[in-house]
Design a protein around this motif. Sequence first.
Motif, mmCIF file in Angstrom:
data_model
loop_
_atom_site.group_PDB
_atom_site.id
_atom_site.type_symbol
_atom_site.label_atom_id
_atom_site.label_comp_id
_atom_site.label_asym_id
_atom_site.label_seq_id
_atom_site.Cartn_x
_atom_site.Cartn_y
_atom_site.Cartn_z
ATOM 1 N N LEU A 163 -10.453 0.143 -1.601
ATOM 2 C CA LEU A 163 -9.557 -0.207 -1.097
ATOM 3 C C LEU A 163 -9.446 0.534 -2.710
ATOM 4 O O LEU A 163 -8.068 1.976 -2.251
ATOM 5 C CB LEU A 163 -8.644 -1.227 -1.012
ATOM 6 N N LEU B 146 -2.641 -6.755 -2.104
ATOM 7 C CA LEU B 146 -2.175 -5.812 -1.080
ATOM 8 C C LEU B 146 -3.157 -7.176 -0.250
ATOM 9 O O LEU B 146 -2.569 -7.317 1.210
ATOM 10 C CB LEU B 146 -3.122 -5.177 -0.485
ATOM 11 N N LEU C 183 0.107 -3.115 6.419
ATOM 12 C CA LEU C 183 -0.552 -2.772 5.983
ATOM 13 C C LEU C 183 -1.256 -0.825 7.334
ATOM 14 O O LEU C 183 -1.639 -0.602 6.325
ATOM 15 C CB LEU C 183 -2.259 -3.616 5.395
ATOM 16 N N VAL D 26 -7.179 4.560 -3.013
ATOM 17 C CA VAL D 26 -5.740 4.159 -3.508
ATOM 18 C C VAL D 26 -5.702 5.586 -4.536
ATOM 19 O O VAL D 26 -5.123 6.476 -4.917
ATOM 20 C CB VAL D 26 -5.089 3.139 -3.845
ATOM 21 N N VAL E 184 -4.713 -3.622 -6.596
ATOM 22 C CA VAL E 184 -5.032 -3.685 -4.827
ATOM 23 C C VAL E 184 -5.606 -5.631 -4.355
ATOM 24 O O VAL E 184 -5.789 -5.110 -3.448
ATOM 25 C CB VAL E 184 -6.476 -2.685 -4.264
ATOM 26 N N LEU F 24 0.738 -1.554 -0.231
ATOM 27 C CA LEU F 24 0.077 -0.038 0.148
ATOM 28 C C LEU F 24 0.680 1.355 -0.045
ATOM 29 O O LEU F 24 0.762 1.843 -0.725
ATOM 30 C CB LEU F 24 -1.099 0.183 1.509
ATOM 31 N N SER G 120 1.589 1.087 6.400
ATOM 32 C CA SER G 120 0.771 1.968 5.210
ATOM 33 C C SER G 120 -0.261 3.315 5.542
ATOM 34 O O SER G 120 -0.089 4.047 4.732
ATOM 35 C CB SER G 120 0.868 1.524 4.538
ATOM 36 N N CYS G 121 -1.065 3.282 6.290
ATOM 37 C CA CYS G 121 -1.761 4.018 6.531
ATOM 38 C C CYS G 121 -2.156 5.090 7.510
ATOM 39 O O CYS G 121 -2.537 6.188 6.976
ATOM 40 C CB CYS G 121 -3.453 3.153 7.305
#
Length: 375
Positions: free
Chosen positions: A229, A184, A192, A233, A181, A145, A195-196
Motif C-alpha cells: 500500500l 488507513l 477506503l 501511495v 499508511v 487514502l 478513495s480507490c
Amino acid sequence: MSTSERHTHEEGFESVIPVRTASRSYDVYVGCDVLGRVGGLVRAATGGEAAAIVCDSNVGPLYASRVEQSLVGAGYHVSTITFSAGEQHKRLGTLEIILEELASCELSRTDVLVALGGGVTGDMAGLAAALYLRGISVVQIPTSLLAMVDSSVGGKTAVDLAAGKNLAGAFHQPSLVLADVRCLHTLSHDLLTDSCGEVIKHGVLADPVLFDELREKPINASGYPDQDLARVVARNVQIKRDVVNADERESGVRQTLNLGHTLGHAIEAASDYRLGHGSSVAAGLCCVARATEVLGWTEPGTAARIEDACQAHGLPIDTSLSHDTIRRYAIHDKKRHGQTVNLVVPTRIGAAQIRTITLHQLDEVIRLGCGTAEV
Ligand code: GLY
C-alpha cells in the motif's frame, strides 16, 4: 522510480518524494511508520517554536496525542484545535473559529500549523495557514487514502460555499507532507474503497504498470500488505508531483488531474453528495472512456479495462441519472469556460489529453457514455 527518491528498509518501506514547484520545494514522506517521527521531521523542515495541530473530532482522538507528543519531544509548544467532523463543517464559519484559535494560541509567522486528517481537514487547515498572518507554514499529515494520494500534495486549499464545493480557496503549498499508511487501518472499508477511484484515475492518466497491478490486485482487499500500500501511495504521489511540478496553478497539464471529474462532479452533486467523491470519479471515468472510445478519441478496449479495475474495487462504472440531470450539473461546473468545457480524454491506459469541446459535444459524450454499461 526516479533516483531522487530515497528508500530505507529499517522500519519497512519508506519513500521520500521531492516536490519542486515554482513557489515552494518540499518533501512527501510515505511509509509504514512515519507518524512516530513527526516532531523531528517537522523541526528539520520548518523550524519555529510553536505548532498548532488542526484536526476533526474523528481523527483527533485517534492520532492527535501521538503527534502532539512527538512535536513536544522536538521542542515545540503545541496546541490542538479540533472541529466537528464532516463536509458540512468545511465552511467559512469553521475557518473563522480556527483563525481565532490560532490567534489566541499566539502563533507567530515563523510557527507552524499541522493539518492532521482527511481531505476536509487538509483543505480547510491549509486555507487557515494561507490566511493567518498572510501565510504561515503548514505540514500536511493526511490520514485518509484520498488525502494521501491527492489533496495533501499540490497546495490547493479551500472551503465550500452554499453555491458549491471548494469555491473559496487559495494555492498554499505545504512545507512537508507525512503519509503513514498505518493510519488507513482506522478508515472504514467504504471510505477506503471510495478513495480507490482517484488511485485508478492516476493509473489511467500516467502508469499502465500501476493500472494493471490495480486491476489484478485490488488495494482495498482485506489483508493487502501495508508495504505494498505504501508503494502504491508513493507512486500516486509521484504521478501527482510530476503534474504539479510542471503546472502549479492549473493553467495547463494540471487540468489532466480532472480526468473523470467533468461527469464525476455532476454525478456527485446530483446525488446530493451521497455518492462519495472517488466513487463518482470512477463512474465519471468509465462514462467518459466509453463515450470517447465511440468518438474515436480513445484506443479501443480502454473503457472495458477501466471498468474491470473499478469493478475489482467494488466501484460503480455507470450512473442511472438522466442525461438531462447530468448535463444540468456538468454545465454548472466551476471549470466550464463560457460555451466550452475542457474535457480530459483518456487516449489509452497511461495517457490523457485535454480537449476543448462545445456544450453540444458534451451532450454527445453524456449520451454515448452514461447509462450505457452492462451492470
Ligand atoms: N485534485 C486535483 C488537483 O490537485 O489539481
